[in-house]
Design an enzyme around this catalytic site. Structure first.
Site, PDB file in Angstrom:
ATOM      1  N   SER A 185      -9.371   1.928   3.645  1.00  0.00           N
ATOM      2  CA  SER A 185      -8.561   2.698   2.711  1.00  0.00           C
ATOM      3  C   SER A 185      -7.634   1.839   1.851  1.00  0.00           C
ATOM      4  O   SER A 185      -7.084   2.302   0.861  1.00  0.00           O
ATOM      5  CB  SER A 185      -7.716   3.730   3.478  1.00  0.00           C
ATOM      6  OG  SER A 185      -6.798   3.105   4.365  1.00  0.00           O
ATOM      7  N   LYS A 226       0.838  -1.208   0.000  1.00  0.00           N
ATOM      8  CA  LYS A 226       0.000   0.000   0.000  1.00  0.00           C
ATOM      9  C   LYS A 226       0.869   1.253   0.000  1.00  0.00           C
ATOM     10  O   LYS A 226       1.898   1.315   0.696  1.00  0.00           O
ATOM     11  CB  LYS A 226      -0.914  -0.036   1.227  1.00  0.00           C
ATOM     12  CG  LYS A 226      -1.925   1.098   1.335  1.00  0.00           C
ATOM     13  CD  LYS A 226      -2.791   0.876   2.566  1.00  0.00           C
ATOM     14  CE  LYS A 226      -3.787   1.996   2.815  1.00  0.00           C
ATOM     15  NZ  LYS A 226      -4.611   1.744   4.030  1.00  0.00           N
ATOM     16  N   SER A 254      -9.709  -0.602   7.623  1.00  0.00           N
ATOM     17  CA  SER A 254      -9.083  -0.386   6.319  1.00  0.00           C
ATOM     18  C   SER A 254      -8.349  -1.596   5.754  1.00  0.00           C
ATOM     19  O   SER A 254      -7.935  -1.565   4.593  1.00  0.00           O
ATOM     20  CB  SER A 254      -8.131   0.813   6.379  1.00  0.00           C
ATOM     21  OG  SER A 254      -8.869   2.007   6.486  1.00  0.00           O
TER      22      SER A 254
END
Length: 527
Positions: A185, A105, A209
């Site tokens: 997210s 990420k 997330s």
């Protein structure tokens, strides 16, 4: 495919020794991390495997379904793969991740690429550093394939945000229905791993997330106990709740990745005990792990189709040997309001500290300067929603504020001692299960996210306890997840339970990249 197919898969990957083409890329579709490791052990090439993933990303992420899940691929990935192939030929094998490509990420630092958190304010954030969690994965032999898109600033900028959107990467699309959210997210990691752009990936979570995008893209996601995985050099929200976690297409793959992520970091004092919990979390996985285990069942409000799918999942748990006991959640109001004050207060302090450590190319050195940057670049940074959470956070007094300290104590008590701990004790159960979330909603740039009940993330996120989500099939063509919750450091228990459920139920369905899905009839009277 399971590990027994390793030799066959190895032969298939050996055929990819030549530069990959778009036609060759499906060789890695649905290839598990465990099977990739078996194939490499049997003689396949990490370079060929890496080429195949890069070709698949090129064919499908900015073309084809246009998932927008990968912000950048690593220009050094093939060189890393070749070096790891050479090590293997020399008899040096680092472990099951040796030569296996993974995605990270883009709020987690990697030395080759900028770390943007999706924001144009950080597009020049080339630190040349590896976050310790990335350094551990490299040491275990993983190929760092690239960085994934995310909800900008990990979804803490605005209360009206559209999950999965960032100014740097655009809007991530769900591989099961392209007009639906991939949640946030860690949306990019979720969509990318669901689409087989890598063997597995790393997400981060403050509250939901990792588990939300995993549940909504048909993945296994583990939000670990706070303190097992270092947060150093990860763009922060909250030192009380932030953690990185593995996301994969199977429980075994998530366990393999997680095993390499755990460890103490002297710069992150929360991880001081992490080395004591380092283990091969995949080794003990057994389809019999639920035999005789008392499991608490939380039955939240949910739509009827999801309730039917949850019922089918509970039947699988019973068939796997679990004793199911209904559990009533505490009647006290949840810790949400107190949690939000904690997150906003810690955001200001933690983000300011992080920005101060970035290179001089980054001109936004404080949260206040990020807010000003967004205003100055509003057309690019705020075309859909604003930054009310940033604006509220920047006004708060700081970590010495008595209101903040009280909020942290209150939220921790409600989520832990009077929340998960109380439910486990009163029902005399080892762990809890409930639906992870409602179904993926339509992406909406006008009104933002449309969360509907249920949501299993808040209590374990606030308490700092582990949370595992495992696919429990499709509902109206969209993925749904089953959550396994337990006390601190119960990762082995949850992974074992999730594996037994997964092996018995076989509920994951690979994505079909539909433009949209029909969510059932009923709009007209039956005839």
């Amino acid at each position: 495919m399971r590990g027994s197919a390793g030799t066959m898969i190895g032969a298939a990957l050996l055929a990819l020794a030549a530069p990959a083409t778009a036609q060759q890329a499906p060789a890695v579709e649905e290839l598990s991390l465990a099977d990739a490791a078996a194939a490499l052990k049997a003689g396949a090439s990490s370079e060929a495997l890496t080429r195949a993933y890069l070709a698949r990303i090129a064919a499908m992420d900015r073309q084809g379904p246009t998932l927008r899940s990968v912000i950048a691929t690593n220009p050094e990935a093939l060189a890393q793969a070749r070096a790891l192939d050479a090590e293997r030929r020399a008899g040096q094998v680092r472990g099951p991740l040796h030569g296996v490509p993974i995605l990270i990420k883009d709020n987690v630092e990697t030395r080759e690429l900028p770390t943007t958190a999706g924001s144009l304010a950080l597009r020049d954030n080339r630190t040349g550093r590896d976050a310790p969690v990335v350094a551990r994965l490299r040491a275990a032999g993983a190929v760092i394939l690239g960085k994934t898109n995310l909800s900008e600033w990990a979804n803490i900028r605005s209360s009206a945000s559209m999950s999965g959107w960032s100014a740097v990467g655009g809007l991530v699309r769900n591989p099961y229905a392209l007009d639906r959210t991939a949640c946030g997210s860690s949306s990019g990691t979720g969509a990318a791993i669901a689409a087989s752009f890598a063997a597995a990936g790393v997400g981060t979570e403050t509250d939901g997330s990792v588990v939300c995008p995993s549940a909504m893209t048909g993945l296994v996601g583990l939000k670990p106990t706070i303190g097992l995985v270092s947060r150093t050099h990860i763009v922060p929200i909250s030192h009380s709740q932030d953690t990185a976690g593995p996301m994969a297409r199977s429980v075994r793959d998530a366990a393999l990745l997680f095993s390499a992520m755990v460890g103490s970091d002297p710069v992150d004092p929360t991880t001081r005990d992490a080395d004591r919990h380092r283990a091969d979390y995949a080794a003990a996985l057994s389809p019999d792990a639920l035999q005789g285990v008392r499991v608490g069942v939380i039955r939240p409000e949910m739509a009827a189709p999801l309730a039917r799918r949850f019922g089918a999942a509970l039947a699988v748990l019973r068939d796997a040997g679990a004793t199911l006991v209904d559990v009533t959640p505490p009647k006290a109001d949840g810790p949400g309001e107190a949690e939000l004050l904690v997150l906003k207060t810690e955001l200001k302090a933690d983000l300011d500290a992080y920005l101060a450590s970035t290179p001089p190319t980054v001109k936004t050195r404080t949260l206040a300067q990020v807010i000003a940057f967004n205003v100055a670049h509003a057309d690019d940074e705020m075309p859909f929603f604003g930054q009310d959470l940033f604006e509220a956070a920047v006004t708060l007094p700081g970590l010495d504020d008595p209101a903040y300290r009280q909020a942290r104590a209150t939220s921790l008590r409600l989520a832990g001692a009077e929340g998960i701990d109380a439910m486990l004790a009163e029902a005399k159960v080892a762990l809890l299960v409930e639906p992870s979330y409602g179904l993926p909603w339509l992406s909406d740039p006008v009104h933002g996210d449309h969360f509907v009940p249920p949501s299993a993330s808040e209590l374990p996120a606030v308490a700092g306890y582990p949370h595992l989500t495992v696919p429990m099939g499709l509902v109206q063509g969209l993925p749904a997840g089953l959550s396994f919750l337990g006390p601190k450091y119960s990762e082995a228990l949850l992974l074992g339970a999730g594996y037994a459920f997964e092996q018995r139920g076989r509920m994951r369905v690979k994505p079909g990249y539909a433009e949209t899905v029909a969510t059932g009839g009923g709009l007209e009277a039956a005839r």
